[in-house]
Design a protein around this motif. Sequence first.
Motif, PDB file in Angstrom:
ATOM      1  N   UNK A 156       0.355  -2.461  -4.723  1.00  0.00           N
ATOM      2  CA  UNK A 156       0.789  -1.113  -5.099  1.00  0.00           C
ATOM      3  C   UNK A 156       1.100  -0.270  -3.871  1.00  0.00           C
ATOM      4  N   UNK A 157       1.872   0.779  -4.076  1.00  0.00           N
ATOM      5  CA  UNK A 157       2.065   1.786  -3.033  1.00  0.00           C
ATOM      6  C   UNK A 157       0.906   2.765  -3.178  1.00  0.00           C
ATOM      7  N   UNK A 158       0.260   3.072  -2.081  1.00  0.00           N
ATOM      8  CA  UNK A 158      -0.875   3.988  -2.076  1.00  0.00           C
ATOM      9  C   UNK A 158      -0.401   5.356  -1.625  1.00  0.00           C
ATOM     10  N   UNK A 159      -0.516   6.346  -2.500  1.00  0.00           N
ATOM     11  CA  UNK A 159      -0.090   7.705  -2.188  1.00  0.00           C
ATOM     12  C   UNK A 159      -1.300   8.468  -1.659  1.00  0.00           C
ATOM     13  N   UNK A 160      -1.142   9.001  -0.452  1.00  0.00           N
ATOM     14  CA  UNK A 160      -2.230   9.720   0.202  1.00  0.00           C
ATOM     15  C   UNK A 160      -2.114  11.219  -0.030  1.00  0.00           C
ATOM     16  N   UNK A 195     -12.165   1.888  -1.152  1.00  0.00           N
ATOM     17  CA  UNK A 195     -10.859   1.291  -1.429  1.00  0.00           C
ATOM     18  C   UNK A 195     -10.241   0.834  -0.121  1.00  0.00           C
ATOM     19  N   UNK A 196      -9.798  -0.423  -0.085  1.00  0.00           N
ATOM     20  CA  UNK A 196      -9.113  -0.955   1.081  1.00  0.00           C
ATOM     21  C   UNK A 196      -7.673  -1.264   0.683  1.00  0.00           C
ATOM     22  N   UNK A 197      -6.721  -0.709   1.427  1.00  0.00           N
ATOM     23  CA  UNK A 197      -5.302  -0.927   1.120  1.00  0.00           C
ATOM     24  C   UNK A 197      -4.562  -1.268   2.402  1.00  0.00           C
ATOM     25  N   UNK A 234      -6.321  10.827   2.112  1.00  0.00           N
ATOM     26  CA  UNK A 234      -7.172   9.963   1.294  1.00  0.00           C
ATOM     27  C   UNK A 234      -6.330   9.350   0.177  1.00  0.00           C
ATOM     28  N   UNK A 235      -6.595   8.078  -0.211  1.00  0.00           N
ATOM     29  CA  UNK A 235      -5.879   7.499  -1.350  1.00  0.00           C
ATOM     30  C   UNK A 235      -6.122   8.338  -2.604  1.00  0.00           C
ATOM     31  N   UNK A 236      -5.044   8.808  -3.216  1.00  0.00           N
ATOM     32  CA  UNK A 236      -5.158   9.654  -4.405  1.00  0.00           C
ATOM     33  C   UNK A 236      -4.501   9.015  -5.629  1.00  0.00           C
ATOM     34  N   UNK A 279       1.593   5.980   1.773  1.00  0.00           N
ATOM     35  CA  UNK A 279       2.670   6.965   1.836  1.00  0.00           C
ATOM     36  C   UNK A 279       2.067   8.346   1.611  1.00  0.00           C
ATOM     37  N   UNK A 280       2.327   9.301   2.508  1.00  0.00           N
ATOM     38  CA  UNK A 280       1.831  10.662   2.248  1.00  0.00           C
ATOM     39  C   UNK A 280       2.555  11.274   1.049  1.00  0.00           C
TER      40      UNK A 280
END
Length: 92
Positions: free
Chosen positions: A34-38, A4-6, A42-44, A12-13
């Motif tokens: 999208x907002x990527x929640x780490x 996954x590339x974001x 790692x993207x979760x 955002x943690x």
Amino acid sequence: MAEITVPLDTMVPISRFSKGSAAREFAKVADGVPVTVLKNSEPAYFIINAHDYRQFRLNEERLASYEARRQALDGEGAVFDSVEDLMADLDA
């Protein structure tokens, strides 16, 4: 698993959501971004807007329909001699 590339500015943690800044993070969501929640770096999770979610669901339905059509055209799947046989299989 696919990589996954974001964009960095959308990451955002997950801890930030427990610190009362969730509204600010939700405001970052834009069409197609999208907002990527780490979680553990790692993207979760991905937060998407309603329009993008509807597009995702529509694409899922189209893909399922396409796959069913492809299988039928390729002769995959069970063949039934009667409607009754089909219905019995569906009830099983």
